[in-house]
Each structure stands twice: as C-alpha cells, then as structure tokens.
Scaffold this motif. Structure first.
Motif, mmCIF file in Angstrom:
data_model
loop_
_atom_site.group_PDB
_atom_site.id
_atom_site.type_symbol
_atom_site.label_atom_id
_atom_site.label_comp_id
_atom_site.label_asym_id
_atom_site.label_seq_id
_atom_site.Cartn_x
_atom_site.Cartn_y
_atom_site.Cartn_z
ATOM 1 N N GLN A 163 17.639 64.607 78.223
ATOM 2 C CA GLN A 163 19.181 64.725 78.480
ATOM 3 C C GLN A 163 19.892 64.575 77.289
ATOM 4 N N ASP A 164 20.529 64.674 75.645
ATOM 5 C CA ASP A 164 20.976 63.879 75.478
ATOM 6 C C ASP A 164 22.835 64.283 75.570
ATOM 7 N N SER A 165 23.336 63.416 76.149
ATOM 8 C CA SER A 165 24.268 63.335 76.029
ATOM 9 C C SER A 165 25.441 63.005 74.771
ATOM 10 N N ASP A 166 24.401 62.721 73.757
ATOM 11 C CA ASP A 166 26.062 62.059 73.284
ATOM 12 C C ASP A 166 25.677 62.708 71.161
ATOM 13 N N GLY A 167 24.554 64.033 70.887
ATOM 14 C CA GLY A 167 24.235 64.684 69.979
ATOM 15 C C GLY A 167 23.957 64.176 69.329
ATOM 16 N N ASP A 168 23.108 63.228 69.238
ATOM 17 C CA ASP A 168 22.244 63.133 68.649
ATOM 18 C C ASP A 168 20.735 63.272 68.427
ATOM 19 N N GLY A 169 20.400 64.513 68.889
ATOM 20 C CA GLY A 169 19.166 64.669 69.428
ATOM 21 C C GLY A 169 18.614 64.122 70.142
ATOM 22 N N LYS A 170 18.818 63.330 70.903
ATOM 23 C CA LYS A 170 18.012 62.399 71.556
ATOM 24 C C LYS A 170 18.369 62.106 72.550
ATOM 25 N N GLY A 171 17.702 62.049 74.136
ATOM 26 C CA GLY A 171 17.598 62.013 74.590
ATOM 27 C C GLY A 171 18.044 60.588 75.229
ATOM 28 N N ASP A 172 18.742 60.550 76.275
ATOM 29 C CA ASP A 172 19.371 59.003 76.612
ATOM 30 C C ASP A 172 19.816 58.838 77.984
ATOM 31 N N LEU A 173 20.293 57.428 78.227
ATOM 32 C CA LEU A 173 20.032 57.152 79.948
ATOM 33 C C LEU A 173 21.435 57.965 80.609
ATOM 34 N N PRO B 254 19.896 50.944 71.560
ATOM 35 C CA PRO B 254 20.857 50.912 72.210
ATOM 36 C C PRO B 254 21.347 52.519 71.901
ATOM 37 N N GLU B 255 19.754 53.509 71.327
ATOM 38 C CA GLU B 255 20.127 54.921 70.924
ATOM 39 C C GLU B 255 20.196 55.244 72.537
ATOM 40 N N PHE B 256 18.585 54.613 74.054
ATOM 41 C CA PHE B 256 19.386 54.933 74.729
ATOM 42 C C PHE B 256 20.288 54.735 75.752
#
Ligand code: GLC
Ligand code: MG
Length: 546
Positions: free
Chosen positions: A43-53, A96-98
């Motif tokens: 699940q992505d939360s910050d709209g970069d197309g990559k899931g994160d914590l 940092p991406e996560f």
C-alpha cells in the motif's frame, strides 16, 4: 540488564493469549498464520507508486479482519533496490522510500496491539556494495575489514579463482581493479558475500539481530541460509550430469562446495543462540535443497531454525497421490519434535493461483489451513492473485534481465494487489488484468469468495485445537480425493479434498457434522454419513462423531 529483561520491560510486552487452550500448549509461531508482505507492493501512502510503512499501517484493519497472526516483511532497509531490497546498505535503518524508524516503531506497536506479530527478513550472506563495510573492505588489502568479505587472488593466468557461478548468471567472482583481487558474490556483483568465518562479522550480524529484537520484533526469516559458508580450498563445483541445456547455466552444477556446508549449520546455531537471548522470538529460514535435507536445518544437539521454510506443496504435482506422498515424505524427514510449516507462495515463487487455477486454489486454501504446521501465505494469495505479464521495458528482476528465457522472472508475482486503490500514481510494477474483480473491496462483498474462504478457515483453525495443534493422521487417498484426519483428545476432524474438476465419491463409512465446504454454500446436509459425493473441486471439513 540482560537483553531479555530489557525486552520485557520495553516494547516486548506480554500479550493476553487469544485462545488459552491452544496457547498454553504451544508457541505463538506454531499457531499463527504467517503472511509475507513485500512493503513496496502492499500500500502506497505518499503517491510515489511504491508501497511504504505508512501505507501498510493504514491497512492493519484488513489483516486483523482476515485473522493473520504474524507478518513477515521482506527487506525494509536502505538499499539501492537492485534485488527487491535484498542488497542492503545499512542493516539498522529503514529505506527512506518506505519511511522512518519511528514509523516502523508505530507499525510494530499497532500490530502488537492487534495481537499480530512481526518478523523481518535477515540477510546475513551479503550486503550491497554500497554498504560502508564493503567500502572499507575494498579500500585496500590491508584494511581491517578486508577479511569481512571473500577476497581471492586470480589464477596464474589472471582468470577468476574457480568455476563458481553467481545465481544470477556468470562468474561469481568480480575483479576489483583498485585492490587487485577478486571478490565473491553468490548473487549480483553489487551484492558481495560476507565472510562468515570471520568472528567479527558474526558479532556484527548478531548485533543487527539484537538491534531489531530490542525494538520489539518477534523474529526473523533468514535469507539464503544454506550458502553462508563456502569451501576454504575454493574447489570447483562439479557439473551436474542430470542438468540439461534447458536449465539456466548456473543451475548446471552440483553446488557442493558453496551450498549447505556444515559450517553454515554452525552459524545458524549461533544465530539461534542470539534469538534465544530474547523471549518468544522465532527464527525461520530459507533453505535450499531436497526434502531429505530439511531436517538438518532444525538442528540436532544445538537448535538451529525453528521453522525451515518448506515448499513441498508448491513443488508437488497437484494430484492426490503425489500430494499425499510428498506431505508424508516431508513429515518423515523432519525430526521427531520439530514443528512443520507449509509455504504456499512467496516473492521468489510463481503465484500458486496461476498454477492451480481459481477452483483448485480454494482446495489449496483448505489443505494448508488444515494441515499440521504453520501456514505461510504471500500477500495476494488470499485474493487469488495470478502472475502478471510484464512488458520487456518494465522488467526489474535481475534474474530475467541477466538470464532471460528460462522463466525465472519474479516480477509477475511482485506486483501490487489492489487494496482500495494501491496508489494514486502508476504503480512500480503494472497491476494485472482482472484487478477490478480481484481486490479486497470486491471480494469482501462476496461471502462465498476465496477471500472469505481464507477468513473462515483461519477462524476455524483458531477455534479448534485439533486443527491447530492436533495430531495428523493420514487416510489412504484414492479416487482423486486427498484425505486425512486431525485429532486432539476426543475431538477429530476428517478433511477430504477433491483434486479434480469432476465429482468424486468418497468411500467413508463414518458420520459427522459438516463444518464447512470450500464452496461456502449449504449444499450438503449438516449431518453427513458416508459415502459422500464431493462436487468438482470441493473440499470438506467434517467433525467426526455425533
Ligand atoms: C533470497 C531471496 C531472493 C534474493 C536472494 C538474494 O533467495 O529470497 O529474493 O534474490 O536471496 O538476496
Ligand atoms: Mg510510497
């Protein structure tokens, strides 16, 4: 203060057991259903197309609703991400991406509040070439960390030290111009192998384990645990006469001097000692090789892994006789008191729903959730996610980039599932066709869906000690029906699974109460007497007796 004291008074809190009858007799990792999540695809939360914590944190209601008992996260650490994060440049931080370590702590706290445990991927065999340890090691032959990695001189003709192959293709030795030696990499050249014979390396890696356990994690999945030690004499691996041209070149050798060495087993026992400094932590591990070797990974005099991960169900032919044979072979291969486990998917394996099809996927769910041993699912299996075709210009997996044409691409199982909208942005890997139907929201609305079948079976397993920890009693499988009993005290269940797309008759002369059909409808009467007609692709769980 001993680490375990610190742990108990710190974030490692004791939680009230959910079902004391089962919990009193077993460890949490024996009864929990494990769920592997690749953070980047959840699940992505910050709209970069990559899931994160933060994205994952926002989806914990779903895990709780499903009844998951433990999450295994693939690497979340700083990494150049050349191999899904298995190329780690700092073992004790978050990419940092996560997110951040603080977000990690919140995630852990929220999971624990919901009685869900968390294990992390531990990658002891190699680092990224961007790790500070490697920067030092390659600086010069006299650097104090030189021996932290595996360096060797060229052969007299200047060639690489021996014939060892990288799993991703080509020689496993990379020439380092600056310091005038080769270094060894089991995987990518950007993933140099650590030298586990060096005691300082082992101490440093033990401290990595302690770092995360002090934060409160409940254990680890040890990556590539079979390859930690390599032959000191650097002897060539012999070619495998049975491996034909259809195998990718690195798989045409018998890796007897690089894989499954006795020293690697000793290192696993050392890791286990560190794990046991803390209360209630589990050590799972990726093991390679055949079923007959898996028992050794549990340990003999000294314990090694609690749960060497078992892929027998994925590797087996999908018919009643093969499955029964392979299940029995595995159960016979593990030590007497060892606890079994069953893996149905993972970030390295082709999606099982693609192999079995949607009908038999339901049978698989019933099989795994009624066998004796800890089930391991891969996020998306409960939605029936299948392999997603990946266009050539979107390929990220080094396997497919470096060894094209051997069906090794793992990207098709690493795409995101649609969980109420995975991301605002274009996801890092494309989503598959059918995502409109195969997503949590849609399947949650259909109480006969695969997702509901998972939920119901997990709940049943949590409720019934016989299914969770009871004995496994094989019943002779015939006529395409795989069947077995699970029993605890005077409670016993019969599980009968029809492995074909046609009706089958189950020759059984008992009687009992039908608890659930994998079709999730009311077709059969509640009280069943043998023989029974199983519908195509149907699995039944019957409570025996009146
Ligand atoms: C393990 C991981 C795999 C990775 C490899 C190298 O096998 O499961 O995904 O490519 O290690 O780190
Ligand atoms: Mg993101």
């Amino acid at each position: 203060m001993r680490p375990s004291d610190a742990a108990v008074s710190g974030s490692r809190r004791r939680r009230a057991p959910r079902d004391s009858r089962v919990q009193d007799r077993s460890a949490w990792w024996q009864t929990a259903v494990f769920y592997e999540i690749a953070t980047i695809s959840f699940q992505d939360s910050d709209g970069d197309g990559k899931g994160d914590l933060a994205g994952l944190l926002s989806r914990l209601d779903y895990l709780e609703w499903l009844g998951i008992g433990a999450v295994w996260l693939t690497p979340i650490y700083p990494s150049p991400m050349l191999d899904l994060g298995y190329d780690i440049s700092d073992f004790c931080d978050v990419h940092p991406e996560f997110g951040t370590l603080e977000q990690f702590d919140s995630l852990l706290e929220e999971l624990h509040r919901r009685d869900v445990r968390l294990i992390l991927d531990f990658v002891p065999n190699h680092t990224s070439d961007q790790h500070a340890w490697f920067t030092e090691s390659r600086a010069s032959c006299r650097n104090p960390k030189r021996d932290w990695y595996l360096w060797a001189d060229p052969r007299p003709d200047g060639g690489s030290p021996n014939n060892w192959q990288s799993r991703f293709g080509g020689s496993a030795w990379q020439w380092d111009e600056q310091s005038g030696q080769y270094y060894y990499h089991s995987f990518l050249r950007e993933q140099p192998d650590l030298n586990w014979r060096n005691a300082e390396v082992r101490t440093a890696m033990a401290d990595v384990l302690r770092f995360w356990m002090r934060r409160g994690v409940d254990g680890f999945r040890v990556d590539a645990s079979a390859v930690l030690a390599k032959d000191l004499l650097l002897r060539d691996n012999p070619p495998d006469p049975q491996a034909g041209e259809s195998k990718p070149p690195p798989q045409r050798f018998r890796n007897i001097f690089t894989d499954d060495r006795p020293e690697a087993m000793a290192y696993l026992a050392e890791m286990r000692e560190v794990i046991d400094e803390f209360e209630n932590c589990v050590l799972c591990g990726e093991v390679q090789g055949k079923t007959d070797r898996i028992g050794h990974f549990y340990g003999h005099d000294k314990p090694r892994l609690h749960l060497p991960l078992n892929f027998v169900l994925l590797d087996s032919a999908w018919d009643a006789i093969s499955l029964q044979g392979n299940i029995d072979a595995y159960l016979n291969a593990i030590p007497n008191k060892a606890w079994p486990d069953w893996v149905t998917g993972g970030h390295d394996k082709h999606r099982v729903a693609s192999k079995l099809g949607p009908e038999q996927m339901r049978v698989l769910a019933m099989l795994v959730l009624t066998l004796r041993g800890t089930p391991f699912f891969y996020a998306g299996d409960e939605l029936g996610m299948e392999r997603v075709p990946i266009a050539t210009d979107r390929i990220t997996d080094p396997f497919e980039k470096l060894l094209p044409g051997y069906e090794l691409n793992r990207d098709p199982e690493r795409t995101a599932g649609k969980n109420g909208g995975f991301s605002e942005a274009d996801p890092w890997l494309p989503m598959g066709p059918g995502i409109e139907k195969r997503n949590v929201e849609t399947l949650k609305d259909d109480e006969r869906s695969l997702l509901w079948l998972f939920k119901r079976l997990i709940a049943l397993r949590r409720k019934e000690p016989a299914l969770a920890v009871g004995a496994y009693i094989p019943v002779r499988s015939q006529n395409d029906v795989l069947s077995f009993k699970r029993a605890d005290g005077d409670v016993a269940f019969l599980v009968a699974l029809n492995l074909v797309h046609e009706p089958r008759r189950l020759a059984w002369d008992g009687e009992g109460t039908l608890l659930i059909s994998s079709h999730l409808d009311d077709y059969h009467p509640a009280l069943l007497r043998g023989p029974i007609l199983l519908r195509p692709d149907e699995g039944l769980i019957i409570k025996l007796g009146r």
